[in-house]
Design a protein around this motif. Structure first.
Motif, PDB file in Angstrom:
ATOM      1  N   UNK A  48       0.874  -1.181   0.000  1.00  0.00           N
ATOM      2  CA  UNK A  48       0.000   0.000   0.000  1.00  0.00           C
ATOM      3  C   UNK A  48       0.908   1.227   0.000  1.00  0.00           C
ATOM      4  N   UNK A  49       0.761   2.095  -1.000  1.00  0.00           N
ATOM      5  CA  UNK A  49       1.633   3.268  -1.149  1.00  0.00           C
ATOM      6  C   UNK A  49       0.766   4.523  -1.194  1.00  0.00           C
ATOM      7  N   UNK A  50       1.149   5.527  -0.418  1.00  0.00           N
ATOM      8  CA  UNK A  50       0.439   6.806  -0.485  1.00  0.00           C
ATOM      9  C   UNK A  50       1.408   7.940  -0.185  1.00  0.00           C
ATOM     10  N   UNK A  51       1.022   9.154  -0.603  1.00  0.00           N
ATOM     11  CA  UNK A  51       1.833  10.352  -0.398  1.00  0.00           C
ATOM     12  C   UNK A  51       1.175  11.277   0.617  1.00  0.00           C
ATOM     13  N   UNK A  52       2.029  11.992   1.328  1.00  0.00           N
ATOM     14  CA  UNK A  52       1.563  13.048   2.237  1.00  0.00           C
ATOM     15  C   UNK A  52       2.482  14.243   2.008  1.00  0.00           C
ATOM     16  N   UNK A  53       1.981  15.230   1.310  1.00  0.00           N
ATOM     17  CA  UNK A  53       2.810  16.372   0.900  1.00  0.00           C
ATOM     18  C   UNK A  53       2.736  17.469   1.950  1.00  0.00           C
ATOM     19  N   UNK A  54       3.806  17.590   2.737  1.00  0.00           N
ATOM     20  CA  UNK A  54       3.909  18.650   3.739  1.00  0.00           C
ATOM     21  C   UNK A  54       4.784  19.792   3.257  1.00  0.00           C
ATOM     22  N   UNK A  55       5.064  19.813   1.950  1.00  0.00           N
ATOM     23  CA  UNK A  55       5.844  20.921   1.402  1.00  0.00           C
ATOM     24  C   UNK A  55       4.953  22.074   0.979  1.00  0.00           C
ATOM     25  N   UNK A  56       3.650  21.860   1.010  1.00  0.00           N
ATOM     26  CA  UNK A  56       2.696  22.903   0.644  1.00  0.00           C
ATOM     27  C   UNK A  56       2.158  23.558   1.916  1.00  0.00           C
ATOM     28  N   UNK A  57       0.953  24.076   1.843  1.00  0.00           N
ATOM     29  CA  UNK A  57       0.354  24.761   2.993  1.00  0.00           C
ATOM     30  C   UNK A  57      -0.090  23.724   4.021  1.00  0.00           C
ATOM     31  N   UNK A  58       0.450  23.814   5.231  1.00  0.00           N
ATOM     32  CA  UNK A  58       0.080  22.928   6.337  1.00  0.00           C
ATOM     33  C   UNK A  58      -0.518  23.793   7.443  1.00  0.00           C
ATOM     34  N   UNK A  59      -1.728  23.474   7.871  1.00  0.00           N
ATOM     35  CA  UNK A  59      -2.374  24.289   8.908  1.00  0.00           C
ATOM     36  C   UNK A  59      -2.746  23.469  10.144  1.00  0.00           C
ATOM     37  N   UNK A  60      -2.709  22.129  10.038  1.00  0.00           N
ATOM     38  CA  UNK A  60      -3.043  21.284  11.183  1.00  0.00           C
ATOM     39  C   UNK A  60      -1.777  20.575  11.672  1.00  0.00           C
ATOM     40  N   UNK A  61      -1.696  20.374  12.999  1.00  0.00           N
ATOM     41  CA  UNK A  61      -0.502  19.756  13.564  1.00  0.00           C
ATOM     42  C   UNK A  61      -0.666  18.267  13.825  1.00  0.00           C
ATOM     43  N   UNK A  62      -1.817  17.704  13.497  1.00  0.00           N
ATOM     44  CA  UNK A  62      -1.998  16.266  13.656  1.00  0.00           C
ATOM     45  C   UNK A  62      -2.924  15.742  12.567  1.00  0.00           C
ATOM     46  N   UNK A  63      -2.642  14.519  12.125  1.00  0.00           N
ATOM     47  CA  UNK A  63      -3.411  13.889  11.067  1.00  0.00           C
ATOM     48  C   UNK A  63      -3.661  12.429  11.445  1.00  0.00           C
ATOM     49  N   UNK A  64      -4.715  11.879  10.887  1.00  0.00           N
ATOM     50  CA  UNK A  64      -4.979  10.445  11.026  1.00  0.00           C
ATOM     51  C   UNK A  64      -5.305   9.897   9.650  1.00  0.00           C
ATOM     52  N   UNK A  65      -4.670   8.762   9.328  1.00  0.00           N
ATOM     53  CA  UNK A  65      -4.826   8.197   7.982  1.00  0.00           C
ATOM     54  C   UNK A  65      -5.073   6.693   8.098  1.00  0.00           C
ATOM     55  N   UNK A  66      -6.042   6.198   7.339  1.00  0.00           N
ATOM     56  CA  UNK A  66      -6.305   4.766   7.264  1.00  0.00           C
ATOM     57  C   UNK A  66      -5.628   4.190   6.030  1.00  0.00           C
ATOM     58  N   UNK A  67      -4.979   3.048   6.210  1.00  0.00           N
ATOM     59  CA  UNK A  67      -4.348   2.342   5.095  1.00  0.00           C
ATOM     60  C   UNK A  67      -5.012   0.976   4.965  1.00  0.00           C
ATOM     61  N   UNK A  68      -5.746   0.753   3.893  1.00  0.00           N
ATOM     62  CA  UNK A  68      -6.475  -0.495   3.677  1.00  0.00           C
ATOM     63  C   UNK A  68      -5.631  -1.413   2.796  1.00  0.00           C
ATOM     64  N   UNK A  69      -5.098  -2.468   3.393  1.00  0.00           N
ATOM     65  CA  UNK A  69      -4.267  -3.396   2.656  1.00  0.00           C
ATOM     66  C   UNK A  69      -5.141  -4.445   1.971  1.00  0.00           C
TER      67      UNK A  69
END
Length: 674
Positions: free
Chosen positions: A442-463
């Motif tokens: 399972x591959x995904x991207x999280x781009x924090x090089x752009x505008x970031x306004x929240x200090x916490x994230x939650x992500x589901x990865x469905x294998x």
């Protein structure tokens, strides 16, 4: 409106017929004994004043900071004084809104005795003042440029270019130039009439960015330079200057500067009879000549984690058009920012720094000052939940993280099965690869090089599990008839059930998880049931798995063995293991509500005929009683025991005797009247 003047301190003497209170060492700006204040420039935010002081031929500057409404003792240790030498004198300072940039006219004397003045500036960066920087030829020429005035937004510079032959050697034309996107200044342009009439000097731009006070000698004046109010509507439209006659007298009034905190105007006042007698004065002007409302925004930008100051970029964007209206900066050492907005529409304020988050707020400029600290951060917290896409069960997995294409040393912490926490520095583009045996990556991207306004994230990865193709072939269906196949994964703790429908030829394909065991069930209306367990191997053998299901149309006299119906030894009491297969018979009868059946029980050859006949009758009746207890009409059932009279195979072995001990279902009718 009556004239109104502000007395700076007790015991001050009025200049004759002036209406001004002179600033002395006992006034608002205390100066050393023997000196007098000859000029004042106050930053747009009203917090910093640069006061020029003079004693005989000695000239220097004092820096004052406002505290609790008043200016503190002046500080001689400032960068303007450091520039003063035999050949260089900084004149007419003009501060940015926060006082961190000072523009001035630099008078330089050359070896041949000639003099020239050009516009230069110094800037405080991270608490340190830069060297003198002279503006390029778009501003400075071989003529004398003096009296710079920077707008509060920092994007427009006004100044006077002196002309020869005027009524006063300080006469000149007003020019302005705009800052280009790259930071350079465009070529200066003449301020249009009715402003330029040939003898203009010392402009000052107020916090509203459109009210400008100038000194001018023009027809109808009180004598010498007078102060005029000018409003700039846009680059080409300027309001005709209005004389501020409550502060204009038969003297030279020059170098006006607005105190946004006290709502009063300071200026340099020169006695017409004694040209060298220049003093700084203060007066209050009529409300219609005061600047329009502008909102001061100030505070600090801080690191969210350690609460330490951080230098940030501040971008002002129109909410409706997304046009960038302005850009400011907070101090790199103190984190302080201070700017004005005079727009009448809503704007976004975006506070950010390289490799930091963004704090974005919507605001509408208002009457009151807005003081607010903003906290930004350089790391975000990510919770990653890894689970099976079919079963929704948490999965412990291997996680590899790259940043901008390079492998990182970030190690996720698994705080419960399949749940991970980690911290990610802002400013990079991350790629996550999640791997587990028997599952696809399972591959995904999280781009924090752009505008970031929240200090916490939650992500589901469905294998998604590795799967093999299973082909079903259902034989016995009528031509062009389809049926549904129910598939239950019995390897998993939570039973996963799905279904697939055959085509008109009784065929269908489905992908099933490798390594699991499945129960296959087919129950087509009007047909016998089919049920079978299959195992999908972990390693594919190079060909598809084939399941052949033979079913029979439910017609009169068709017999169906009910597997795994068990009784206690020499008893007609059903064993609990019999409930599941009998429940399937119940389902068959409910699906096919038109059929009537006979339930028959059979024994092996052991025992007498009477004993086996009686036992088989009782067992058949027990099966019928269980089925009717599940809601089936007893009228649709007949139970009968056949003893040992109808063996399937010869009773010549224990294995064959077990086959003969059985319960069967026989179709009596397919047209029930119920």
């Amino acid at each position: 409106m009556k004239k109104k003047f502000l007395i700076l301190s007790l015991g001050l003497a009025f200049a004759a017929n002036s209406g001004f209170a002179q600033i002395t060492n006992s006034g608002a700006f205390p100066v050393p004994e023997g000196y007098k204040a000859v000029s004042v420039n106050i930053s747009a935010n009203g917090q910093i004043a640069i006061v020029g002081i003079q004693k005989n031929d000695e000239f220097k500057y004092l820096y004052f900071k406002r505290q609790n409404g008043n200016f503190t003792a002046g500080n001689e240790n400032n960068p303007l004084n450091a520039l003063i030498s035999k050949n260089i004198i900084p004149l007419n300072p003009s501060q940015s809104s926060d006082g961190n940039i000072v523009y001035f006219a630099c008078e330089e004397t050359y070896e041949d005795g000639t003099k020239n003045t050009d516009i230069s500036y110094i800037e405080k960066i991270n608490g340190v003042w830069s060297q003198k920087i002279t503006l390029n030829k778009n501003v400075n020429t071989n003529l004398n440029e003096q009296y710079p005035a920077i707008s509060p937004d920092g994007n427009t510079l006004y100044f006077t270019r002196l002309v020869d032959g005027g009524v006063d050697k300080r006469c000149g034309n007003l020019f302005f130039c705009n800052r280009l996107p790259g930071g350079e200044w465009e070529e200066a342009k003449d301020v249009p009439e009715p402003i330029n009439l040939g003898c203009e000097a010392s402009p000052y731009v107020c916090p509203d960015n459109k009210t400008i006070y100038i000194s001018s000698i023009r027809e109808g004046g009180k004598g010498g330079f007078d102060i005029y109010y000018v409003s700039r509507l846009n680059e080409k439209v300027w309001v005709i200057p209005i004389a501020a006659d409550t502060i204009n007298f038969a003297a030279d009034e020059m170098s006006p500067t607005w105190d946004s905190q006290k709502k009063s105007l300071y200026l340099a006042f020169q006695d017409p009879k004694k040209k060298n007698n220049v003093t700084a004065a203060e007066g209050i002007i009529p409300g219609n000549l005061c600047p329009t409302k502008a909102t001061r925004y100030y505070g600090k930008t801080l690191d969210l984690i350690n609460n330490k100051p951080i230098g940030a970029d501040i971008t002002v964007t129109d909410v409706f058009s997304s046009e960038v209206l302005n850009k400011f900066k907070s101090d790199g050492i103190t984190g302080e920012y201070d700017f004005f907005l005079s727009n009448t529409s809503s704007v976004f304020l975006d506070y950010s720094a390289p490799n930091y988050s963004h704090a974005i707020v919507e605001t509408l400029p208002q009457d009151n000052e807005v003081k607010e600290d903003y906290k930004i951060f350089n790391k975000v917290s990510l919770q990653l939940n890894v689970f099976d896409s079919d079963m929704f069960e948490a999965l412990s997995s291997d996680i590899v993280i790259t940043a901008d294409g390079q492998k990182t040393n970030i190690k996720p912490t698994e705080f419960s099965k399949g749940r991970y926490k980690m911290e990610l520095p802002v400013g990079k583009n991350y790629e996550f690869t999640i791997s587990k045996n028997m599952y696809m990556d399972y591959i995904f991207n999280m781009d924090l090089s752009q505008v970031v306004i929240f200090d916490s994230f939650e992500r589901d990865a469905e294998l998604v599990s590795d799967k093999s193709k299973v082909k079903f072939q259902v034989n016995g269906l009528a031509p062009n008839m389809t049926t549904e196949i129910t598939i239950t994964d019995i390897s998993t703790e939570s039973k996963f059930t799905t279904s697939v429908t055959t085509d008109g030829n009784g065929n269908c394909d489905i992908m099933l998880r490798k390594g699991d065991t499945y129960k296959i069930s087919i129950m087509a209306p009007g047909y016998t049931m089919f049920e079978k367990d299959i195992n999908v191997p972990k390693v594919a053998k190079g060909e598809d798995i084939l399941v052949i299901a033979n079913i029979t149309k439910l017609e009169e006299d068709v017999k169906i063995e009910i597997p795994n119906v068990n009784f206690e030894t020499n008893s007609f009491t059903l064993d609990a293991s019999s409930y599941e297969p009998l429940n399937k018979v119940v389902t068959l009868l409910k699906v096919n509500s038109q059929i009537e059946i006979e339930l028959s029980a059979h024994t092996d050859d052991r025992g007498s005929d009477d004993y086996n006949n009686k036992l088989s009758d009782q067992r058949a009746a027990s099966v019928a009683a269980y089925i009717t207890s599940k809601g089936i009409d007893p009228a649709r059932l007949v139970s009968k025991g056949y003893g040992k009279s109808q063996p399937l195979v010869p009773n010549n072995s224990d294995e064959n005797r077990a086959k003969n001990r059985r319960v069967e279902l026989k179709i009596l009718s397919t047209n029930s009247k119920q």
